[in-house]
Design a protein around this motif. Structure first.
Motif, PDB file in Angstrom:
ATOM      1  N   ALA A 151       6.555  -8.158   8.819  1.00  0.00           N
ATOM      2  CA  ALA A 151       5.814  -6.940   9.166  1.00  0.00           C
ATOM      3  C   ALA A 151       6.731  -5.895   9.234  1.00  0.00           C
ATOM      4  O   ALA A 151       6.173  -4.623   8.886  1.00  0.00           O
ATOM      5  N   ILE A 152       8.001  -6.020   9.538  1.00  0.00           N
ATOM      6  CA  ILE A 152       8.928  -4.851   9.784  1.00  0.00           C
ATOM      7  C   ILE A 152       9.121  -4.546   8.119  1.00  0.00           C
ATOM      8  O   ILE A 152       9.173  -3.269   7.814  1.00  0.00           O
ATOM      9  N   THR A 153       9.458  -5.354   7.156  1.00  0.00           N
ATOM     10  CA  THR A 153       9.734  -4.956   5.883  1.00  0.00           C
ATOM     11  C   THR A 153       8.206  -4.263   5.489  1.00  0.00           C
ATOM     12  O   THR A 153       8.476  -3.200   4.608  1.00  0.00           O
ATOM     13  N   TRP A 159       6.619   3.289   4.894  1.00  0.00           N
ATOM     14  CA  TRP A 159       6.937   4.463   5.143  1.00  0.00           C
ATOM     15  C   TRP A 159       7.470   5.289   3.709  1.00  0.00           C
ATOM     16  O   TRP A 159       7.626   6.414   3.781  1.00  0.00           O
ATOM     17  N   ASP A 160       8.321   4.410   3.160  1.00  0.00           N
ATOM     18  CA  ASP A 160       8.886   4.771   2.195  1.00  0.00           C
ATOM     19  C   ASP A 160       7.932   5.384   0.963  1.00  0.00           C
ATOM     20  O   ASP A 160       8.126   6.570   0.566  1.00  0.00           O
ATOM     21  N   SER A 204      15.690  -6.350  -0.232  1.00  0.00           N
ATOM     22  CA  SER A 204      15.200  -5.780  -1.522  1.00  0.00           C
ATOM     23  C   SER A 204      14.774  -4.451  -0.919  1.00  0.00           C
ATOM     24  O   SER A 204      14.997  -3.472  -1.744  1.00  0.00           O
ATOM     25  N   MET A 205      14.040  -4.282   0.027  1.00  0.00           N
ATOM     26  CA  MET A 205      13.569  -3.230   0.638  1.00  0.00           C
ATOM     27  C   MET A 205      14.632  -2.277   1.013  1.00  0.00           C
ATOM     28  O   MET A 205      14.740  -0.939   0.771  1.00  0.00           O
ATOM     29  N   ALA A 206      15.640  -2.847   1.609  1.00  0.00           N
ATOM     30  CA  ALA A 206      16.632  -2.034   2.054  1.00  0.00           C
ATOM     31  C   ALA A 206      17.527  -1.531   0.839  1.00  0.00           C
ATOM     32  O   ALA A 206      18.123  -0.323   0.880  1.00  0.00           O
ATOM     33  N   GLY A 207      17.702  -2.302  -0.175  1.00  0.00           N
ATOM     34  CA  GLY A 207      18.188  -1.895  -1.490  1.00  0.00           C
ATOM     35  C   GLY A 207      17.340  -0.650  -1.991  1.00  0.00           C
ATOM     36  O   GLY A 207      18.107   0.439  -2.552  1.00  0.00           O
ATOM     37  N   TYR A 225      22.387  -9.398  -2.760  1.00  0.00           N
ATOM     38  CA  TYR A 225      22.172 -10.247  -1.568  1.00  0.00           C
ATOM     39  C   TYR A 225      20.860 -10.883  -1.549  1.00  0.00           C
ATOM     40  O   TYR A 225      20.348 -12.129  -1.373  1.00  0.00           O
ATOM     41  N   ALA A 226      19.716  -9.865  -1.883  1.00  0.00           N
ATOM     42  CA  ALA A 226      18.380 -10.367  -2.020  1.00  0.00           C
ATOM     43  C   ALA A 226      18.179 -11.356  -3.278  1.00  0.00           C
ATOM     44  O   ALA A 226      17.476 -12.305  -2.807  1.00  0.00           O
TER      45      ALA A 226
END
Length: 456
Positions: A151-153, A159-160, A204-207, A225-226
């Motif tokens: 859910a956080i992802t 938002w992005d 992946s999202m953080a990347g 890392y993903a």
């Protein structure tokens, strides 16, 4: 996929093979142990499949010291077994250089996709996340925890799309460190693959968020890392699809950095991965593979390969529309809208128009349709496509509409937190140079210049 045992090369048979530089026997043993095809091993070693096959059949040998050292480095062969002093074959990552500047980036990427044990330093590099590590006192992870990660992802993704990555990038990285700290907690075995995929999805999202603010070095670390997490979760049906999606994000970045050859190789790795995994990639993901291949071909000025790739992309998207969405796949229609599909095709035409101006009108038609179809939830996507649209209008000679679109781009981009959009705006400023003697274009150029320092 299995890993090479710790003392794999210490067997009598392999010691003998390495002592006589019989790499055919070595290749066969490595492929059998790890489960690689000749093509995959060739990708890891920067060798054609035909040469790997010839070496294995004993028709070709390998004796050049540089090639031997490269093979030893990439397969983790102890130097002394090849007659070198210990450590002399070196490592392609002896120095901690920027991941954007690494000469062995494609090797690392291939190793992360195929199996980290085949690169001696990937495990260390892939787990060295940017930012500060955190500790956790949690001893157990359940389904509700994984639900929360997913859910956080999804929240970061939405938002992005609406606002850009700048304001939530740090929050995503913090969440990822917290999730990484949970990896050693106990978890029911049937949930472990889902946890790994959820972790990979967040990384992946953080990347992507790091990429959107042009922190390219951090983006590549996070994506690597993903890839490693997705590979370790290969029993989950989402694993292959997520791996391919991450590779396509990396190809997207390579194009943004002006490296079309690198982008093409990464997209081709994504294509090979999609067809060579335990579970299939989603049809929509296959469609995006061909879109990125089309972009790469367009940047290289390859018209017919671009058209072929875009045609295959369109076919796959049509098939995805009529096919049921797999239960493990996120609702791709929420991200890959009709506007986004048209934008992908229009952007390929725009890239081609940079060397072939006759394609500018086609880019204008497609990008205009895409930009007019984006909703507020995809404001960042609209903003990032406005500068290419305006630039294509300038190249097509439609100066009045180009000026109008350019001001739309300035307004849209300055309301977001996406550094990448400013790079597109800077490119637009370059495209206006041809008409700089016009007073209205001169004013526009001054306004573009004034907008750019906002990212400082």
């Amino acid at each position: 996929m299995q890993r090479l045992p710790a003392r794999f090369y210490e067997s009598a048979a392999l010691r003998t093979a390495l002592g006589s530089y019989d790499f055919g026997a070595v290749f066969l043993a490595v492929r059998h142990q790890v489960g690689l095809s000749q093509t995959e091993l060739g990708e890891l070693l920067d060798m054609a499949q035909s040469r790997v096959s010839a070496v294995e059949r004993g028709e070709r040998g390998i004796g050049h010291v540089k090639l031997v050292a490269r093979i030893a480095t990439r397969l983790g062969i102890p130097a002394q077994l090849l007659g070198f002093a210990a450590g002399t074959t070196g490592s392609l990552a002896n120095k901690e250089v920027s991941w954007v500047d690494r000469r062995d980036f494609l090797v690392l990427l291939t190793a992360a996709t195929l199996g980290s044990n085949l690169h001696p330093e990937l495990a260390r590099l892939g787990n060295h996340l940017p930012g500060q590590a955190v500790s956790s006192t949690r001893t157990h992870i359940g389904a509700a925890d994984i639900d929360a990660i997913e859910a956080i992802t999804d929240g970061f993704r939405k938002w992005d799309l609406a606002h850009g990555g700048g304001l939530c990038r740090s929050a995503a990285l913090t969440q990822l460190h917290q999730v990484q700290a949970l990896q050693n907690a106990s978890c029911p075995e049937d949930l472990r693959p889902r946890l790994l995929i959820a972790t990979a999805e967040l990384a992946s999202m953080a990347g992507w968020l790091a990429y959107d603010v042009e922190d390219h070095n951090a983006a590549r670390k996070l994506w690597t890392y993903a890839l490693d997490s997705a590979r370790r979760g290969e029993d989950h049906p989402r694993s292959a699809d997520l791996t391919v999606s991450v590779l396509l994000d990396m190809a997207h970045q390579s194009l943004h950095l002006g490296r079309p050859d690198e982008a093409l190789k990464v997209a081709q790795l994504a294509q090979a991965t999609a067809g060579n995994r335990k579970h299939p990639a989603a049809m929509s993901t296959e469609a995006y593979i061909f879109a990125v291949l089309g972009w790469s071909r367009a940047t290289r000025g390859e018209i017919e390969p671009m058209r072929l790739a875009l045609g295959q992309s369109e076919e796959r998207y049509e098939e995805a529309n009529s096919a049921p969405v797999p239960s493990w796949a996120r609702c791709w229609r929420g991200v890959v809208t009709d506007a986004e599909i048209t934008a992908q095709q229009g952007y390929a035409m725009y890239l081609l128009s940079l060397t072939q101006p006759d394609y500018a009108p086609q880019a204008v038609t497609m990008l205009s349709q895409a930009v007019g179809s984006y909703h507020n939830a995809h404001a960042r996507s609209r903003a990032v496509n406005l500068p290419p649209l305006a630039a294509a209008q300038f190249r097509a000679g439609d100066v009045d509409n180009a000026i109008s679109t350019s001001y739309e781009a300035i307004s849209a981009i300055t309301s977001l937190s996406s550094t990448r959009c400013y790079a597109r705006l800077r490119d637009l400023g370059t495209a206006t140079a041809r008409f700089a003697r016009r007073s209205d274009v001169a004013d526009l150029r001054a306004d573009i210049h004034a907008a750019l320092p906002v990212v400082a």
